[in-house]
Each structure stands twice: as C-alpha cells, then as structure tokens.
Design a protein around this motif. Structure first.
Motif, PDB file in Angstrom:
ATOM      1  N   ASP A  22       0.848  -1.194   0.000  1.00  0.00           N
ATOM      2  CA  ASP A  22       0.000   0.000   0.000  1.00  0.00           C
ATOM      3  C   ASP A  22       0.883   1.245   0.000  1.00  0.00           C
ATOM      4  O   ASP A  22       2.125   1.152  -0.104  1.00  0.00           O
ATOM      5  CB  ASP A  22      -0.982  -0.017   1.170  1.00  0.00           C
ATOM      6  N   ASP A  23       0.286   2.421   0.114  1.00  0.00           N
ATOM      7  CA  ASP A  23       1.074   3.652  -0.003  1.00  0.00           C
ATOM      8  C   ASP A  23       1.947   3.915   1.223  1.00  0.00           C
ATOM      9  O   ASP A  23       2.789   4.829   1.206  1.00  0.00           O
ATOM     10  CB  ASP A  23       0.152   4.854  -0.258  1.00  0.00           C
ATOM     11  N   LEU A  57     -12.037  -8.513  -2.290  1.00  0.00           N
ATOM     12  CA  LEU A  57     -11.162  -8.063  -3.369  1.00  0.00           C
ATOM     13  C   LEU A  57     -10.743  -6.612  -3.156  1.00  0.00           C
ATOM     14  O   LEU A  57     -11.514  -5.791  -2.648  1.00  0.00           O
ATOM     15  CB  LEU A  57     -11.883  -8.172  -4.713  1.00  0.00           C
ATOM     16  N   ILE A  58      -9.522  -6.325  -3.593  1.00  0.00           N
ATOM     17  CA  ILE A  58      -9.056  -4.942  -3.625  1.00  0.00           C
ATOM     18  C   ILE A  58      -9.599  -4.301  -4.891  1.00  0.00           C
ATOM     19  O   ILE A  58      -9.386  -4.818  -5.991  1.00  0.00           O
ATOM     20  CB  ILE A  58      -7.514  -4.885  -3.646  1.00  0.00           C
ATOM     21  N   LEU A  73      -0.315   0.263  -4.312  1.00  0.00           N
ATOM     22  CA  LEU A  73      -1.617   0.904  -4.201  1.00  0.00           C
ATOM     23  C   LEU A  73      -1.456   2.411  -4.009  1.00  0.00           C
ATOM     24  O   LEU A  73      -0.412   2.874  -3.550  1.00  0.00           O
ATOM     25  CB  LEU A  73      -2.397   0.308  -3.023  1.00  0.00           C
ATOM     26  N   ASN A  74      -2.489   3.126  -4.365  1.00  0.00           N
ATOM     27  CA  ASN A  74      -2.456   4.580  -4.228  1.00  0.00           C
ATOM     28  C   ASN A  74      -3.118   5.039  -2.935  1.00  0.00           C
ATOM     29  O   ASN A  74      -3.394   6.234  -2.756  1.00  0.00           O
ATOM     30  CB  ASN A  74      -3.135   5.251  -5.423  1.00  0.00           C
ATOM     31  N   THR A  75      -3.377   4.085  -2.033  1.00  0.00           N
ATOM     32  CA  THR A  75      -4.055   4.414  -0.779  1.00  0.00           C
ATOM     33  C   THR A  75      -3.571   3.486   0.335  1.00  0.00           C
ATOM     34  O   THR A  75      -2.914   2.479   0.066  1.00  0.00           O
ATOM     35  CB  THR A  75      -5.585   4.280  -0.952  1.00  0.00           C
ATOM     36  N   ASN A  78      -7.212  -0.754   3.675  1.00  0.00           N
ATOM     37  CA  ASN A  78      -8.235  -0.888   4.707  1.00  0.00           C
ATOM     38  C   ASN A  78      -9.132  -2.062   4.320  1.00  0.00           C
ATOM     39  O   ASN A  78      -9.922  -1.947   3.378  1.00  0.00           O
ATOM     40  CB  ASN A  78      -9.058   0.397   4.824  1.00  0.00           C
ATOM     41  N   PRO A  79      -9.036  -3.194   5.027  1.00  0.00           N
ATOM     42  CA  PRO A  79      -9.832  -4.373   4.659  1.00  0.00           C
ATOM     43  C   PRO A  79     -11.335  -4.118   4.717  1.00  0.00           C
ATOM     44  O   PRO A  79     -12.106  -4.841   4.069  1.00  0.00           O
ATOM     45  CB  PRO A  79      -9.398  -5.424   5.683  1.00  0.00           C
TER      46      PRO A  79
END
Length: 432
Positions: A22-23, A57-58, A73-75, A78-79
């Motif tokens: 993630d970011d 899914l992301i 990821l650009n964020t 958060n599940p």
C-alpha cells in the motif's frame, strides 16, 4: 477528446503471485487472481484477490502502478473497504487459465496457456483490459519461466473479441462466433473436436449444436463415440437424431445398445424410419446387408426423363446419393439403372425404359464385405444395389461405406486406391 493510450502490456503469468504494497509501504498480500467484468467493448479487471481464505477483493481503482517487483496501491490498505466478488464478475486465473477453447481455424480444441492484458488510459481513467488469450506453447513456457527457450517462436493468440462471456464460472471458453463459424467447418472436423473432449464437455457441446450439425457430426464419428453420445442424450433428442441419420448408421448404433435401450429409442422414432432401421439390424455384421442404406432413388419405368427429374427434386434430400437412379416396378423389382448424367442429357419426353441399363451389377445382402469391395472395384462403381432372391431392391452400398472398412488396411493397395478415387467422384457428383 482524450485518446486511448496504452500505458503497459502484461501477461497474467508475469503478474501472478507478485507482492502487493500500500502507499505506506506495507506488504498486504500477493496477487492470487484478478476479477474481471465483461462489457460491450472488452473484458476489464475490476478487482484483485490478495490473500488465501479471504473472499474480499481490492478494487482496481486502488492500484497505482505495476512493475516486475509487484503492485503498489495509491491508498492505505483498509480491509473494511474491500468488496466481495459480484455476480457479473469472474476470476481470470481460476476460470480462464488452462481451459479449452475451440480453434475454428485449426478445427481443434486448444488450451489457454496465458492471458494478455493491457493497462490503458482513457478520459482520465485507467483500466486493465483483457486483450487476448495465448494458446501457443510459448505461453506455457512463459508460465514455467523458460520463455527464452522459445524466443524465436511466435505467440499464438485468440483476440478477446472472439471470446464470449462465460455462462457460468465453471464453463470452458468458447468463441462468440462459434455457432455461425461451426457451420463452415466440415462435419468431420466437428467430429474430431468432439472426440477430443471429455465426457461432460461432449454432452454440453453437442447440446449446443442444432440438430443437423449434430447429425452430420455424429455420422463422421467412430462407432464407439456415436454410441457414447447417443447414450448421453435424453431419449427424445436421441430418437429424433437417429431417425434423421442414414438408416445404416442408426442401425449400427442401436445394435451396440442394450436390447431394452434400442427398443425404447425405436419406439420413439417415426414408424417408417424405425422399420427401415429394424430391417438393417437383422443382418450379421460382416454381410453386405449391414453395409447398405435404404436411402436410394427408385423410379417407375414409365416416367419420362422430364418427369423423373421433377421426381428427383422431391426425393433427392432423403437419398444417400443421387448419382445412380434405380428403375423399379410396382413390386420394387429392379429393372434397370441409369446415371444422373444420362437422365439430364436425355430428351425430356424419353421414357426411362429407353435409357436405362438392364444389365445390372447387383449383390445379395448375405455376401461378405470382401465380395462387395471386389465388385465395386472390378466394375468401377460408385454404388451397388442390394437385392433379394426375387430381385427386389433392398438398398444400396456406396463406395464411402466400403472405404471405411479398409481405411486401416492399406496393404490392399489397388482396391484401396481405387475406392479413394471413386469416393472423390461420388462427392463431386461426376465420373471420369
């Protein structure tokens, strides 16, 4: 107006199992699979499966970049904001990879070895779209990590425009233009495709064919496969197909079934068709009677050439071959024979009895196959009539029927080559 820009091209095998960060630089899992949704233009990736045992899914919108080291990821992950697979989505890897597809150009079943994807930008949005499936050996080697061994061999792709959405998530891939293009394939090619399928695939594929395609394909199959396919069908469709098949083919199939099963199918068939098949089933396997078909053209001797041609138009669709026309009396006693060519060039008012040949080569239904082959070869026939002791015509044996017997007996040489030549003449409707 923004143009479509290609930002990168990937193969599924190059992305599978890559880590996902993630970011914040936290590793949150691996790319196990990708969810895909079909639209009117092309299939596009909608989500990333990132962990075993987790169905969420992301969203693809979270993906910022791809490279050889993985996905970023650009964020912040958060599940709680992941989502479940939707009904209109399917997993690329699980449901597409290693599935079979019909290669219509090569008339065969092939396996999907890899999947080609493009990352594109359009109107300030980015998408990962499915471009094609790789059915070549290079795709398989790519997945094994040894593609360099085949660097000089071209890829073999089927474009996504030829792939239809899966009807359910357990279906094998098929082509969008499958039914239309299958009509352009020779029935023997369709038969070859079916015979390479497993038991379940055969049943599903045959069910998708229209009745005439199914009949033509079944006629080209080996007897063992024909019997298997008939057993798999429901009795209603099986009886419908059997009554439309050449009677000799139907008789061969029914003879391989249990007495109870064959009688049930015969009962469901039209009475006239069933009677023809029953008559053929009475002959021993190695006799001329077992080879003959009852689908021949029989015409009364008093018809003129013009009347005979009109009658031929009516009867021809049901006949095995129309190259030879058999002249009979009211009791079906064979009185003469003439070729289609002789009928066409005759004056319209000429009676058949004036142009028919009365010296007829014919055979008993109890002669063996060897005798049939010898007669067809000796006299250069495309078909020979089968008659009983009273000279009533029972059916005909075409060169095609005999050829099938000797396809594996090439040492017969002369007869085999002659039959091949005669078969081509029969298919072309002409003689030398």
């Amino acid at each position: 107006m923004n143009e479509l820009k290609v930002l990168g091209e990937f193969y599924f095998s190059q992305l599978a199992n890559k880590p996902i960060w993630d970011d914040k630089g936290r590793r949150i899992g691996r790319l196990l699979d990708m969810a895909m949704r079909w639209d009117s233009v092309s299939p596009r990736v909608t989500g990333i499966r990132y962990a075993k045992g987790i169905s969420s899914l992301i969203p693809f919108e979270w993906v910022a970049s791809w490279d050889k080291d993985g996905l970023r990821l650009n964020t912040t992950f958060n599940p709680q904001k992941t989502y479940p697979l939707h009904d209109d989505e399917t997993f690329i890897g699980k449901w597409l990879l290693d599935k079979q597809i019909i290669d219509l150009e090569g008339s065969k079943l092939v396996r999907v070895n890899d999947i080609s994807l493009s990352w594109v930008s359009h109107e300030d949005h980015q998408y990962l779209v499915l471009v094609a499936v790789d059915i070549g050996v290079r795709g398989l080697f790519r997945r094994l990590g040894v593609e360099f061994l085949l660097s000089r061999i071209a890829n073999n792709f089927v474009g996504c425009q030829y792939i239809k959405p899966l009807e359910n998530r357990t279906s094998a891939l098929q082509l969008t233009q499958e039914k239309e293009q299958l009509r352009q394939l020779h029935p023997a090619d369709i038969a070859d495709i079916i015979e390479t399928m497993d038991y379940k695939q055969r049943a599903n594929f045959l069910e998708a064919l229209d009745s005439q395609q199914a009949i033509d394909a079944l006629t080209e199959m080996e007897l063992e496969a024909q019997v298997e396919m008939i057993i798999q069908m429901d009795e209603g469709r099986a009886s419908d197909i059997l009554e439309e098949m050449p009677p000799d083919e139907a008789a061969d199939i029914l003879s391989e079934l249990s007495l109870e099963k064959s009688e049930e199918l015969l009962r469901l068939m039209e009475s006239d068709d069933a009677e023809d098949v029953r008559e053929l089933m009475q002959y021993e396997e190695d006799t001329a009677g077992s080879l003959m078909t009852t689908e021949y053209i029989g015409l009364p001797f008093w018809l003129t050439a013009e009347q005979a041609i009109n009658e031929l138009r009516r009867l021809a669709p049901e006949a095995e071959t129309i190259y030879y026309l058999y002249v009979v009396d009211e009791q079906e006693i064979l009185e003469g024979v003439l070729s289609l060519r002789e009928l066409i060039i005759a004056s319209p008012e000429t009676p058949l009895k004036e142009i028919m040949h009365t010296k007829i080569v014919k055979i008993s239904p109890y002669e063996d196959h060897e005798k049939v082959a010898d007669i067809i070869h000796k006299y250069g026939l495309l078909a020979v009539p089968v008659v009983n002791d009273q000279d009533q015509i029972l059916g005909i044996i075409t060169v095609d029927d005999v050829l099938e017997l000797f396809m594996s007996e090439r040492p017969r040489g002369e007869i085999f080559s002659s039959l091949i030549t005669r078969r081509h003449q029969l298919k072309g409707g002409h003689s030398e």
